[in-house]
Design a protein around this motif. Structure first.
Motif, PDB file in Angstrom:
ATOM      1  N   UNK A 185       5.266   5.185  12.362  1.00  0.00           N
ATOM      2  CA  UNK A 185       5.538   4.926  14.007  1.00  0.00           C
ATOM      3  C   UNK A 185       3.791   6.168  13.914  1.00  0.00           C
ATOM      4  N   UNK A 186       3.797   6.649  13.025  1.00  0.00           N
ATOM      5  CA  UNK A 186       2.146   7.627  13.706  1.00  0.00           C
ATOM      6  C   UNK A 186       0.920   6.663  13.313  1.00  0.00           C
ATOM      7  N   UNK A 187      -0.439   7.515  13.880  1.00  0.00           N
ATOM      8  CA  UNK A 187      -1.381   6.431  13.910  1.00  0.00           C
ATOM      9  C   UNK A 187      -2.109   7.319  12.436  1.00  0.00           C
ATOM     10  N   UNK A 188      -1.409   8.043  11.429  1.00  0.00           N
ATOM     11  CA  UNK A 188      -2.260   8.620  10.143  1.00  0.00           C
ATOM     12  C   UNK A 188      -1.531   7.374   8.830  1.00  0.00           C
ATOM     13  N   UNK A 189      -1.445   7.299   7.793  1.00  0.00           N
ATOM     14  CA  UNK A 189      -1.353   6.687   6.724  1.00  0.00           C
ATOM     15  C   UNK A 189      -0.504   7.494   6.008  1.00  0.00           C
ATOM     16  N   UNK A 190       0.802   8.220   5.662  1.00  0.00           N
ATOM     17  CA  UNK A 190       1.327   8.558   4.744  1.00  0.00           C
ATOM     18  C   UNK A 190       1.747   7.839   3.613  1.00  0.00           C
ATOM     19  N   UNK A 191       1.607   9.055   2.659  1.00  0.00           N
ATOM     20  CA  UNK A 191       2.801   8.676   0.731  1.00  0.00           C
ATOM     21  C   UNK A 191       3.399   8.677   0.778  1.00  0.00           C
ATOM     22  N   UNK A 214       2.941   6.571 -10.075  1.00  0.00           N
ATOM     23  CA  UNK A 214       3.200   7.683  -9.816  1.00  0.00           C
ATOM     24  C   UNK A 214       2.124   8.589  -8.790  1.00  0.00           C
ATOM     25  N   UNK A 215       1.335   7.636  -8.511  1.00  0.00           N
ATOM     26  CA  UNK A 215       0.857   8.072  -7.403  1.00  0.00           C
ATOM     27  C   UNK A 215       2.041   7.534  -5.708  1.00  0.00           C
ATOM     28  N   UNK A 216       3.234   6.610  -5.769  1.00  0.00           N
ATOM     29  CA  UNK A 216       3.776   7.093  -4.699  1.00  0.00           C
ATOM     30  C   UNK A 216       3.328   5.879  -4.227  1.00  0.00           C
ATOM     31  N   UNK A 217       3.640   5.369  -2.729  1.00  0.00           N
ATOM     32  CA  UNK A 217       4.237   4.757  -2.238  1.00  0.00           C
ATOM     33  C   UNK A 217       3.357   4.600  -0.679  1.00  0.00           C
ATOM     34  N   UNK A 218       1.752   3.391  -0.261  1.00  0.00           N
ATOM     35  CA  UNK A 218       1.540   4.658   0.619  1.00  0.00           C
ATOM     36  C   UNK A 218       2.471   3.605   1.591  1.00  0.00           C
ATOM     37  N   UNK A 219       2.581   3.823   3.106  1.00  0.00           N
ATOM     38  CA  UNK A 219       2.962   4.123   4.136  1.00  0.00           C
ATOM     39  C   UNK A 219       2.143   4.281   5.679  1.00  0.00           C
ATOM     40  N   UNK A 220       1.564   1.914   5.851  1.00  0.00           N
ATOM     41  CA  UNK A 220       0.027   2.485   6.459  1.00  0.00           C
ATOM     42  C   UNK A 220       0.705   2.805   7.829  1.00  0.00           C
ATOM     43  N   UNK A 221      -0.622   3.495   8.910  1.00  0.00           N
ATOM     44  CA  UNK A 221      -0.462   3.615   9.844  1.00  0.00           C
ATOM     45  C   UNK A 221      -0.070   2.940  10.741  1.00  0.00           C
ATOM     46  N   UNK A 222       0.861   2.908  11.803  1.00  0.00           N
ATOM     47  CA  UNK A 222       2.154   1.790  12.786  1.00  0.00           C
ATOM     48  C   UNK A 222       2.472   0.562  11.611  1.00  0.00           C
ATOM     49  N   UNK A 223       2.333   0.878  10.200  1.00  0.00           N
ATOM     50  CA  UNK A 223       3.234   0.288   9.608  1.00  0.00           C
ATOM     51  C   UNK A 223       4.367   0.316   8.977  1.00  0.00           C
ATOM     52  N   UNK A 224       4.593  -0.994   7.799  1.00  0.00           N
ATOM     53  CA  UNK A 224       6.247  -0.327   6.989  1.00  0.00           C
ATOM     54  C   UNK A 224       5.967  -0.860   6.055  1.00  0.00           C
ATOM     55  N   UNK A 225       6.361  -0.172   5.511  1.00  0.00           N
ATOM     56  CA  UNK A 225       6.210  -0.225   3.060  1.00  0.00           C
ATOM     57  C   UNK A 225       7.587  -1.054   2.959  1.00  0.00           C
ATOM     58  N   UNK A 226       8.123  -2.048   2.600  1.00  0.00           N
ATOM     59  CA  UNK A 226       9.545  -2.567   2.616  1.00  0.00           C
ATOM     60  C   UNK A 226       9.079  -2.620   0.795  1.00  0.00           C
ATOM     61  N   UNK A 227      10.601  -1.326   0.484  1.00  0.00           N
ATOM     62  CA  UNK A 227      11.089  -1.420  -1.027  1.00  0.00           C
ATOM     63  C   UNK A 227      12.571  -2.687  -0.814  1.00  0.00           C
ATOM     64  N   UNK A 228      11.749  -3.434  -1.893  1.00  0.00           N
ATOM     65  CA  UNK A 228      13.381  -4.474  -1.808  1.00  0.00           C
ATOM     66  C   UNK A 228      13.121  -4.760  -3.217  1.00  0.00           C
ATOM     67  N   UNK A 229      14.491  -5.702  -3.366  1.00  0.00           N
ATOM     68  CA  UNK A 229      14.843  -6.065  -4.817  1.00  0.00           C
ATOM     69  C   UNK A 229      13.261  -7.341  -5.289  1.00  0.00           C
ATOM     70  N   UNK A 230      12.852  -7.043  -6.339  1.00  0.00           N
ATOM     71  CA  UNK A 230      11.996  -7.147  -7.326  1.00  0.00           C
ATOM     72  C   UNK A 230      10.358  -7.158  -7.149  1.00  0.00           C
TER      73      UNK A 230
END
Length: 169
Positions: A52-58, A89-105
């Protein structure tokens, strides 16, 4: 100083204090984990990570005492058209004001070398480490029967709001 000035000053001080204790920008929604049965050596967890922030996180790492190793994984198709699971190894970026799905497949949290069987209803304690937001401890319920439902937000009368995250700073 008038009573009105004192009240206004007190309100301003309370507002500044409340602003300093900001809500976390990262939220874990609707997490669940599953393994392949009683003798399984591996398991996985799935969820939606919202920023919910205005900066991407990882999301840079995950840890738990329920497995010897916990890694961030994804599926990728090789030249022969075969899907293979691989460590990210570099992890998953979580976009600013966005979402990242961790899902089967797709992207997911992988637990290798389980320290014991996962039973329906168990709760796994997992620490998520984010590049900017720091560590977040998440209680993830084991649901061996669940089918993938991410992308279909449940707005029904669910007693559980799906927010299982606790910040540890």
């Amino acid at each position: 100083m008038s009573l009105e000035s004192i009240s206004l000053a007190a309100f301003a001080a309370a507002f500044v204090a409340a602003s300093a204790i900001a809500e976390p920008h990262i939220m874990i929604h609707d997490p669940y984990a599953r393994s392949a049965g009683k003798a399984a050596k591996a398991g996985a967890a799935f969820m939606t990570i919202m920023n919910h922030g205005d900066e991407a996180d990882r999301l840079i790492s995950v840890a738990s005492d329920v497995a010897v190793r916990v890694e961030l994984h994804t599926h990728q198709e090789n030249a022969d058209g075969v899907m293979r699971m691989m460590h990210v190894k570099e992890g998953f970026e979580i976009p600013a004001e966005g979402a990242r799905m961790l899902d089967r497949g797709g992207d997911h949290v992988m637990f290798m070398g389980l320290t014991g069987p996962w039973k329906q209803g168990d709760v796994l304690t997992v620490t998520f480490s984010f590049e900017k937001s720091g560590d977040m401890v998440v209680d993830i319920p084991v649901d061996q029967t669940r089918t993938s439902s991410h992308g279909q937000m449940d707005h029904g009368d669910n007693k559980d709001d799906g927010d299982h995250a606790h910040h540890d700073h």
